[in-house]
Design a protein around this motif. Structure first.
Motif, PDB file in Angstrom:
ATOM      1  N   CYS A  11      75.268  94.274  79.741  1.00  0.00           N
ATOM      2  CA  CYS A  11      74.376  95.441  79.818  1.00  0.00           C
ATOM      3  C   CYS A  11      75.137  96.743  79.602  1.00  0.00           C
ATOM      4  O   CYS A  11      74.605  97.707  79.078  1.00  0.00           O
ATOM      5  CB  CYS A  11      73.652  95.462  81.160  1.00  0.00           C
TER       6      CYS A  11
ATOM      7  N   GLY B  80      75.537  87.760  82.105  1.00  0.00           N
ATOM      8  CA  GLY B  80      75.097  88.733  83.089  1.00  0.00           C
ATOM      9  C   GLY B  80      74.871  88.072  84.432  1.00  0.00           C
ATOM     10  O   GLY B  80      74.795  86.845  84.521  1.00  0.00           O
ATOM     11  N   THR B  81      74.766  88.887  85.467  1.00  0.00           N
ATOM     12  CA  THR B  81      74.446  88.348  86.791  1.00  0.00           C
ATOM     13  C   THR B  81      73.009  87.847  86.829  1.00  0.00           C
ATOM     14  O   THR B  81      72.690  86.885  87.525  1.00  0.00           O
ATOM     15  CB  THR B  81      74.656  89.431  87.859  1.00  0.00           C
ATOM     16  N   CYS B  82      72.129  88.510  86.075  1.00  0.00           N
ATOM     17  CA  CYS B  82      70.752  88.028  85.958  1.00  0.00           C
ATOM     18  C   CYS B  82      70.506  87.664  84.495  1.00  0.00           C
ATOM     19  O   CYS B  82      71.403  87.679  83.663  1.00  0.00           O
ATOM     20  CB  CYS B  82      69.770  89.091  86.451  1.00  0.00           C
TER      21      CYS B  82
ATOM     22  N   HIS C 268      68.558  89.199  82.318  1.00  0.00           N
ATOM     23  CA  HIS C 268      68.085  90.296  81.456  1.00  0.00           C
ATOM     24  C   HIS C 268      68.752  90.252  80.066  1.00  0.00           C
ATOM     25  O   HIS C 268      68.043  90.331  79.048  1.00  0.00           O
ATOM     26  CB  HIS C 268      68.346  91.634  82.151  1.00  0.00           C
ATOM     27  N   PRO C 269      70.070  90.093  79.998  1.00  0.00           N
ATOM     28  CA  PRO C 269      70.676  90.026  78.663  1.00  0.00           C
ATOM     29  C   PRO C 269      70.232  88.795  77.877  1.00  0.00           C
ATOM     30  O   PRO C 269      70.134  88.849  76.653  1.00  0.00           O
ATOM     31  CB  PRO C 269      72.189  89.964  78.951  1.00  0.00           C
TER      32      PRO C 269
ATOM     33  N   SER D 246      68.740  98.649  82.745  1.00  0.00           N
ATOM     34  CA  SER D 246      69.689  97.979  83.631  1.00  0.00           C
ATOM     35  C   SER D 246      70.556  99.025  84.298  1.00  0.00           C
ATOM     36  O   SER D 246      70.613 100.177  83.859  1.00  0.00           O
ATOM     37  CB  SER D 246      70.573  97.001  82.851  1.00  0.00           C
ATOM     38  N   ALA D 247      71.237  98.594  85.370  1.00  0.00           N
ATOM     39  CA  ALA D 247      72.153  99.507  86.049  1.00  0.00           C
ATOM     40  C   ALA D 247      73.517  99.528  85.354  1.00  0.00           C
ATOM     41  O   ALA D 247      74.408 100.247  85.782  1.00  0.00           O
ATOM     42  CB  ALA D 247      72.314  99.078  87.510  1.00  0.00           C
ATOM     43  N   GLY D 248      73.681  98.731  84.312  1.00  0.00           N
ATOM     44  CA  GLY D 248      74.939  98.722  83.578  1.00  0.00           C
ATOM     45  C   GLY D 248      76.101  98.197  84.387  1.00  0.00           C
ATOM     46  O   GLY D 248      77.251  98.571  84.153  1.00  0.00           O
ATOM     47  N   GLN D 249      75.820  97.306  85.318  1.00  0.00           N
ATOM     48  CA  GLN D 249      76.886  96.788  86.183  1.00  0.00           C
ATOM     49  C   GLN D 249      77.598  95.580  85.582  1.00  0.00           C
ATOM     50  O   GLN D 249      78.674  95.218  86.029  1.00  0.00           O
ATOM     51  CB  GLN D 249      76.300  96.415  87.548  1.00  0.00           C
ATOM     52  N   CYS D 250      76.965  94.919  84.647  1.00  0.00           N
ATOM     53  CA  CYS D 250      77.574  93.730  84.034  1.00  0.00           C
ATOM     54  C   CYS D 250      77.938  94.037  82.578  1.00  0.00           C
ATOM     55  O   CYS D 250      77.321  94.895  81.945  1.00  0.00           O
ATOM     56  CB  CYS D 250      76.617  92.548  84.083  1.00  0.00           C
TER      57      CYS D 250
HETATM   58  S1  SF4 Z   1      72.965  91.488  83.801  1.00  0.00           S
HETATM   59 FE1  SF4 Z   1      71.285  91.908  85.200  1.00  0.00          FE
HETATM   60  S2  SF4 Z   1      72.295  92.514  87.118  1.00  0.00           S
HETATM   61 FE2  SF4 Z   1      73.837  92.709  85.492  1.00  0.00          FE
HETATM   62  S3  SF4 Z   1      73.664  94.883  84.803  1.00  0.00           S
HETATM   63 FE3  SF4 Z   1      72.338  93.617  83.489  1.00  0.00          FE
HETATM   64  S4  SF4 Z   1      70.308  93.790  84.432  1.00  0.00           S
HETATM   65 FE4  SF4 Z   1      71.817  94.410  85.980  1.00  0.00          FE
END
Ligand code: SF4
Length: 174
Positions: A89, A127-129, A131-132, A82-86
């Motif tokens: 993550c 998370g925004t998506c 993935h978590p 992940s980009a670690g933005q949320c």
């Molecule tokens: S929750 Fe999704 S969008 Fe947000 S950092 Fe994790 S992978 Fe990226």
């Protein structure tokens, strides 16, 4: 690509045809990656809801391996993807992955088992998506499926006799 392939087939054969496979809540099919140690990784298409027993002969983890060690490897990979933005993550997945790595080693566990379950619940839906969410589901499944192995590890034992990694996690190829 899987979705686009499904759309093309639905356009050609219709929604009823698509719904004839899978379950009412999850119609259609999915691609499953199956890996038998010593053989090429294969991707097979099967309907949603297929009994796991029909895929297990193709994919089951050998009995001489540690499911917790395999889970720890997959979680490390997911924590790095992940980009670690949320929040989940940035903070949650790395912490969960490190804790499961510790649980994968025989020895005292303190409160780590409960901590991992709690942290996974906190990561879900934040998370925004998703993935978590998927990662949290993997953790929950591992804590349940490998409960006996966790108990053994807590007593300093491991039922595995072969530490060779099984699952083709990308980090192991670098
Ligand atoms: S929750 Fe999704 S969008 Fe947000 S950092 Fe994790 S992978 Fe990226």
């Amino acid at each position: 690509m899987e979705t686009l392939a499904h759309l093309g087939l639905i356009a050609r054969y219709g929604a009823d045809w698509f719904r004839s496979a899978g379950t009412a809540g999850q119609p259609g099919s999915a691609l499953y990656t199956v890996h038998v140690p010593g053989r090429e990784v294969r991707v097979v298409e099967a309907p949603f809801g297929i009994p796991l027993g029909r895929l297990l002969p193709l994919a089951a983890l050998p009995a001489d391996r540690c499911g917790l060690a395999e889970t720890a490897r997959v979680l490390r990979y997911l924590a790095l993807q992940s980009a670690g933005q949320c929040g989940p993550c940035r903070n949650g997945l790395p912490r969960i992955a490190a804790a499961v790595r510790t649980l994968a080693e025989p020895g005292p566990q303190s409160t780590l088992r409960d901590d991992v379950a709690r942290w996974s619940g906190l990561a879900e839906g934040r998370g925004t998506c998703h993935h978590p969410d998927g990662t949290a589901r993997l953790v929950r499944g591992a804590l349940t499926t490998f409960a006996a192995q966790l108990d053994a590890h807590a007593h300093g034992l491991c039922t595995a006799t072969d530490a060779t990694p099984v699952l083709p996690v990308p980090q192991d190829r670098s």
